[in-house]
Design an enzyme around this catalytic site. Structure first.
Site, short mmCIF file in Angstrom:
data_model
loop_
_atom_site.label_atom_id
_atom_site.label_comp_id
_atom_site.label_asym_id
_atom_site.label_seq_id
_atom_site.Cartn_x
_atom_site.Cartn_y
_atom_site.Cartn_z
N LYS A 2 -1.81 -0.67 -3.24
CA LYS A 2 -2.69 -0.76 -2.09
C LYS A 2 -1.54 -0.35 -0.83
O LYS A 2 -2.21 0.49 0.01
CB LYS A 2 -3.26 -1.94 -1.89
CG LYS A 2 -4.22 -2.57 -2.63
CD LYS A 2 -5.48 -1.58 -2.69
CE LYS A 2 -6.58 -2.13 -3.37
NZ LYS A 2 -7.62 -0.92 -3.60
N ASP A 51 -14.13 10.78 -13.48
CA ASP A 51 -12.95 10.19 -13.83
C ASP A 51 -12.00 10.88 -12.82
O ASP A 51 -11.58 11.81 -12.85
CB ASP A 51 -12.50 10.09 -15.36
CG ASP A 51 -11.27 9.48 -15.71
OD1 ASP A 51 -10.51 9.04 -14.65
OD2 ASP A 51 -10.96 9.11 -16.73
N TYR A 88 -1.01 -10.56 -7.43
CA TYR A 88 -1.74 -9.29 -7.04
C TYR A 88 -0.55 -8.28 -7.51
O TYR A 88 -0.93 -7.08 -7.95
CB TYR A 88 -1.98 -9.39 -5.69
CG TYR A 88 -3.14 -8.06 -5.36
CD1 TYR A 88 -4.15 -8.11 -5.85
CD2 TYR A 88 -2.86 -7.29 -4.21
CE1 TYR A 88 -5.42 -7.13 -5.52
CE2 TYR A 88 -3.85 -5.95 -4.16
CZ TYR A 88 -5.00 -6.23 -4.64
OH TYR A 88 -5.95 -5.32 -4.53
N GLY A 139 -17.38 4.41 -7.35
CA GLY A 139 -16.93 3.34 -7.89
C GLY A 139 -18.07 2.14 -7.89
O GLY A 139 -17.62 1.00 -8.06
P1 NAD Z 1 -15.42 -3.01 -9.26
O1 NAD Z 1 -14.87 -3.27 -10.61
O2 NAD Z 1 -16.91 -3.24 -9.06
O3 NAD Z 1 -15.08 -1.59 -8.84
C1 NAD Z 1 -13.89 -0.74 -9.26
C2 NAD Z 1 -14.39 0.57 -9.46
O4 NAD Z 1 -13.28 1.53 -9.91
C3 NAD Z 1 -15.13 0.58 -10.88
O5 NAD Z 1 -16.52 1.19 -10.62
C4 NAD Z 1 -14.56 1.34 -12.05
O6 NAD Z 1 -15.35 2.08 -12.68
C5 NAD Z 1 -13.74 2.40 -10.82
N1 NAD Z 1 -12.73 2.96 -11.53
C6 NAD Z 1 -11.56 2.46 -12.44
N2 NAD Z 1 -10.82 3.51 -12.93
C7 NAD Z 1 -11.49 4.63 -12.56
C8 NAD Z 1 -11.19 5.99 -12.82
N3 NAD Z 1 -10.30 6.48 -13.53
N4 NAD Z 1 -11.96 6.88 -12.22
C9 NAD Z 1 -13.28 6.73 -11.64
N5 NAD Z 1 -13.51 5.55 -11.13
C10 NAD Z 1 -12.60 4.41 -11.65
O7 NAD Z 1 -14.46 -4.11 -8.50
P2 NAD Z 1 -14.61 -4.04 -6.74
O8 NAD Z 1 -13.86 -5.14 -6.36
O9 NAD Z 1 -15.83 -3.67 -6.11
O10 NAD Z 1 -13.56 -2.79 -6.44
C11 NAD Z 1 -13.68 -1.69 -5.23
C12 NAD Z 1 -12.47 -1.54 -4.57
O11 NAD Z 1 -12.58 -2.67 -3.73
C13 NAD Z 1 -11.12 -1.41 -5.29
O12 NAD Z 1 -10.41 -0.45 -4.58
C14 NAD Z 1 -10.31 -2.75 -5.12
O13 NAD Z 1 -9.24 -2.83 -5.34
C15 NAD Z 1 -11.11 -3.09 -3.59
N6 NAD Z 1 -11.19 -4.42 -3.31
C16 NAD Z 1 -11.56 -5.35 -3.74
C17 NAD Z 1 -11.33 -6.72 -3.40
C18 NAD Z 1 -11.97 -7.76 -4.25
O14 NAD Z 1 -11.57 -8.98 -4.04
N7 NAD Z 1 -12.91 -7.62 -5.15
C19 NAD Z 1 -10.90 -6.84 -2.27
C20 NAD Z 1 -10.24 -6.08 -1.37
C21 NAD Z 1 -10.38 -4.55 -2.07
#
Ligand code: NAD
Length: 256
Positions: A165, A67, A158, A14
């Protein structure tokens, strides 16, 4: 940082860019001397991810496409990991997706397709990758996913991601119950809001960040580095007695 993960191998799924929480985790694990395998969602992420990985202290050569909605992709990816490194000690699942138009407005307007898509990528994928990595965790292991308060309480905009989630959070507990007998632990980090590519999709995200600064016990927003260090703890032997848990790394906002 005195924690060492020298000689251990971790899969980080990710990383999209340098703002990704997965990248914060990568930096913490790299500093701890871990061997890291990176997976990315699709072709367009390959170059940016490889360029980022090249900036780390350690030499991490395996960067693979995966993916999580594509069973063949997942199979191929973990087969390559198995053939190349044999044993894996931990996996960070940092993956989520929902349609931007469904991260605003009324939750009751969520489409069937949007509901299923968000659950497939953001929740079911944890079970998919846990099953794929299990045979490689021959000496036990630690699986860590990322969740958010919006799965426990209603957070404006959200919407469908909150419901996904909640499904992810419960998947953590069922997987922990399943995999504990193999000494595989499964935990979640509930991160405070961080400005990333995914977060950009949530309508009015700036107000959420502002509220944390004003009201959270620590009066500041969470950083990817803080989440990275929480993951480092969950990947280390210091957390060996913890499974099925959600640790909030959110400046304490969830207690309010
Ligand atoms: P990000 O966009 O950098 O990361 C999300 C990742 O999911 C990306 O790398 C994307 O390519 C990947 N992804 C999406 N569809 C996919 C697929 N079909 N196969 C493989 N990978 C796939 O954003 P982030 O905020 O770093 O998100 C990472 C995690 O953290 C997520 O689960 C998000 O919900 C969670 N999160 C984020 C926050 C925030 O505020 N940013 C807070 C709590 C939790």
């Amino acid at each position: 940082m005195s924690l060492s993960l020298q000689g251990k191998t971790f899969v980080i799924m990710g990383v999209a860019n340098k703002r990704s929480i997965a990248w914060g985790i990568a930096q913490s694990l790299d500093k701890a001397g871990a061997n890291i395998i990176f997976t990315y969602a699709g072709e367009r992420f390959e170059k940016p991810v490889r360029d980022l990985v090249a900036t780390l202290e350690g030499k991490h050569e395996l960067v693979l496409p995966c993916d999580v909605t594509n069973d063949e992709d997942v199979e191929r990816c973990f087969a390559t990991i198995g053939e190349t490194v044999g044993k894996v000690d931990g996996l960070a699942h940092c993956i989520a997706f929902a349609k931007t138009e469904e991260l605003a407005g009324n939750f009751s307007d969520t489409s069937r397709e949007g509901f299923l898509l968000a659950h497939n990528i953001s929740a079911f994928s944890l079970t998919v990758v846990a099953k794929a990595v299990k045979p490689l965790m021959t000496e036990g292991g630690s699986i860590v996913t990322l969740t958010y308060l919006g799965g426990e309480k209603v957070v404006p905009n959200y919407n469908i991601m909150g419901v996904a989630k909640a499904s992810l959070d419960m998947s953590v507990r069922y997987l922990a119950a399943d995999l504990g007998r193999y000494n595989i632990r499964v935990n979640a980090i509930s991160a405070g809001p961080i400005r990333t590519l995914s977060a950009k999709g949530v309508s009015d995200f700036n107000s959420v960040l502002k509220e944390i600064e004003e009201r959270a016990p620590l009066r500041r927003n969470t950083t990817p580095e803080e989440v990275g260090d929480t993951a480092l703890f969950l990947f280390s032997q210091l957390s060996r007695g913890i499974t099925g848990e959600t640790i909030h790394c959110d400046s304490g906002f969830h207690i309010l």
